[in-house]
Design a protein around this motif. Structure first.
Motif, short mmCIF file in Angstrom:
data_model
loop_
_atom_site.label_atom_id
_atom_site.label_comp_id
_atom_site.label_asym_id
_atom_site.label_seq_id
_atom_site.Cartn_x
_atom_site.Cartn_y
_atom_site.Cartn_z
N HIS A 1 0.50 -0.89 -0.22
CA HIS A 1 0.07 -0.37 -0.25
C HIS A 1 0.78 1.41 -0.25
CE1 HIS A 1 -3.76 -2.48 1.56
NE2 HIS A 1 -3.69 -2.30 0.54
N LYS A 2 2.15 1.24 0.49
CA LYS A 2 2.92 2.12 0.79
C LYS A 2 3.36 3.12 -0.33
CE LYS A 2 7.46 0.90 1.50
NZ LYS A 2 7.63 -0.34 1.54
N ASP A 3 3.27 2.51 -2.06
CA ASP A 3 3.89 3.30 -2.69
C ASP A 3 2.40 2.87 -3.89
OD1 ASP A 3 6.76 2.93 -2.18
OD2 ASP A 3 6.10 0.59 -2.58
N SER A 4 1.04 2.77 -3.21
CA SER A 4 0.14 2.94 -4.27
C SER A 4 -0.45 4.31 -4.46
CB SER A 4 -1.32 1.99 -3.76
OG SER A 4 -1.07 2.34 -2.48
N GLU A 5 -1.26 4.55 -5.81
CA GLU A 5 -1.84 5.77 -5.99
C GLU A 5 -2.91 5.41 -4.81
OE1 GLU A 5 -3.05 6.41 -10.31
OE2 GLU A 5 -0.84 5.65 -10.28
N PHE A 6 -4.27 4.38 -4.71
CA PHE A 6 -4.77 4.63 -3.97
C PHE A 6 -4.49 5.52 -2.25
CE2 PHE A 6 -7.79 2.99 -0.46
CZ PHE A 6 -9.00 2.25 -1.22
N TYR A 7 -3.07 5.50 -2.04
CA TYR A 7 -3.08 5.89 -0.74
C TYR A 7 -2.06 6.98 -0.77
CZ TYR A 7 -4.89 1.90 1.99
OH TYR A 7 -5.73 1.28 2.94
N ASN A 8 -1.76 7.28 -2.07
CA ASN A 8 -1.21 8.79 -2.42
C ASN A 8 -0.39 9.40 -0.96
OD1 ASN A 8 -0.57 10.94 -3.89
ND2 ASN A 8 -2.84 11.70 -3.30
N VAL A 9 1.41 8.28 -0.86
CA VAL A 9 1.34 9.06 0.52
C VAL A 9 2.46 10.85 0.22
CG1 VAL A 9 3.92 8.20 2.28
CG2 VAL A 9 2.00 6.78 1.30
N LYS A 10 2.69 10.63 -1.71
CA LYS A 10 3.35 11.70 -1.96
C LYS A 10 2.73 12.71 -1.86
CE LYS A 10 6.55 9.61 -5.19
NZ LYS A 10 6.02 9.31 -6.47
N GLY A 11 1.13 12.76 -2.77
CA GLY A 11 0.57 13.45 -2.29
C GLY A 11 0.63 13.97 -0.52
N PHE A 12 0.30 13.64 0.19
CA PHE A 12 -0.39 13.67 1.60
C PHE A 12 1.01 14.72 1.64
CE2 PHE A 12 1.68 12.41 5.78
CZ PHE A 12 0.14 13.13 7.02
N MET A 13 2.32 13.49 1.97
CA MET A 13 3.69 14.25 2.27
C MET A 13 3.21 16.54 2.01
SD MET A 13 5.31 11.99 3.86
CE MET A 13 6.52 14.21 4.62
N LYS A 14 2.49 16.69 0.87
CA LYS A 14 2.15 17.90 -0.17
C LYS A 14 1.69 18.32 0.57
CE LYS A 14 4.00 16.34 -4.17
NZ LYS A 14 2.71 15.88 -5.76
N GLY A 15 1.29 17.61 1.85
CA GLY A 15 -0.54 18.67 2.19
C GLY A 15 -1.85 18.27 1.69
N GLU A 16 -2.07 17.15 1.05
CA GLU A 16 -2.73 16.46 0.28
C GLU A 16 -3.57 16.06 1.28
OE1 GLU A 16 -2.67 14.83 -3.32
OE2 GLU A 16 -1.76 16.36 -4.05
N SER A 17 -5.20 15.81 1.61
CA SER A 17 -5.90 15.13 2.15
C SER A 17 -6.34 14.08 2.14
CB SER A 17 -7.23 15.52 2.61
OG SER A 17 -7.95 15.27 3.59
N THR A 18 -6.70 12.95 2.95
CA THR A 18 -7.15 11.03 2.26
C THR A 18 -8.54 11.35 3.06
OG1 THR A 18 -5.63 10.85 4.66
CG2 THR A 18 -4.50 10.50 2.32
#
Ligand SMILES: C[S@@+](CC[C@H](N)C(=O)[O-])C[C@H]1O[C@@H](n2cnc3c(N)ncnc32)[C@H](O)[C@@H]1O
Length: 269
Positions: free
Chosen positions: A19-36
């Motif tokens: 999961h950690k590298d999946s688009e579904f979880y979008n860790v990169k987006g989270f690190m940029k401040g996006e909300s999950t």
């Protein structure tokens, strides 16, 4: 029961790496401040700033940390050691204060001595729990008087249909009311877009009827504020679901025949 929990914990430990590298979880987006967080949760739970929030079954904590970014003082709980390790390392990297506890939620009272304004849980949680009466007691235990319990969850009714056929027909395959034994299956994939394979391992799940869910909360004295149902979901739960313009998965032609998710808010008197 430990046999089932041990097997499920093993499966969830393996899923973290997928999961950690999946688009579904979008860790990169989270690190940029996006909300999950799901828009439904944001709207229905509302302002959390200045509140203490306990997140049950937090996986690797992205949602937990999003509540912190909205001003809550958060604790996330999960029984997967891999998930909690990853949550802690993401929190450190993102400069967040979220606290994470590794525990089976049924043993949480032995690991956490605190009461909360909000107990939150969402998106694929109660099917991993065998006993919802005990679940209700745990929620009640961790809530302060006047505190709020909120859940957004996949609907148990939608879980009865054949999820392996490409034929766009709703055929009942699984029971709505679970018996004494859990449902069991072996899988080497997860619900995300990730192509990474896991070792094929056996997991155990329980499909809880809506009446069981509601009664587990009312029996401990929680007052249901609302119960909502939605004709869409967040992933391709059936092979023939289609993604609409809002990124929701729906029946072909947007037919609103089945409740795919529900949400519920309850308060402790
Ligand atoms: C679908 S995930 C969490 C939902 C969250 N919305 C997400 O997608 O990240 C379900 C989580 O429940 C956890 N879990 C399952 N059974 C548990 C139990 N008895 N106690 C604590 N955590 C449990 C798993 O480790 C997993 O991280």
């Amino acid at each position: 029961m430990n046999k089932f929990f041990d097997a499920n914990k093993d499966v969830w430990d393996d899923k973290v790496d997928v999961h950690k590298d999946s688009e579904f979880y979008n860790v990169k987006g989270f690190m940029k401040g996006e909300s999950t967080l799901d828009p439904i949760e944001l709207e229905e739970l509302g302002d959390v700033s200045g509140k203490s929030l306990l997140h049950l079954q937090c996986h690797f904590g992205l949602d937990t940390m999003c509540w912190e970014r909205l001003g809550a003082d958060v604790v996330g709980v999960d029984f997967s050691g891999e998930a909690i390790d990853l949550a802690r390392s993401i929190a450190k990297e993102a400069n967040l204060n979220a606290k994470f506890v590794q525990a089976n939620i049924y043993d949480l009272r032995e690991h956490l001595d605190q009461k909360f304004d909000i107990v939150f849980t969402s998106g694929g949680v109660i099917m991993w729990l065998n006993d919802l009466e005990k679940w209700g007691e745990i929620i009640d235990h961790f809530l302060k008087p006047g505190g709020v319990f909120y859940i957004r969850e996949f609907h148990s009714f939608a879980a009865i249909f054949n999820d392996e056929t490409e034929e766009p027909i709703l055929k009942v395959r699984y029971p709505y009311f679970h018996g004494s034994e859990p449902m069991t299956y072996v899988s080497d994939t997860t619900y995300t877009d990730s192509k990474k394979k896991m070792d094929a391992k056996r997991a155990y799940e329980w499909n809880h009827s809506i009446s069981r869910i509601i009664n587990s909360l009312t029996r401990v004295g929680l007052r249901i504020e609302f119960f909502n149902e939605f004709p869409f979901t967040t992933y391709k739960a059936l092979t023939f679901l289609e993604e609409n313009d809002e990124g929701r998965w729906v029946l072909p032609e947007g037919k609103e025949f089945v409740p795919f998710m529900f949400s519920l808010k309850a308060t402790k008197r």
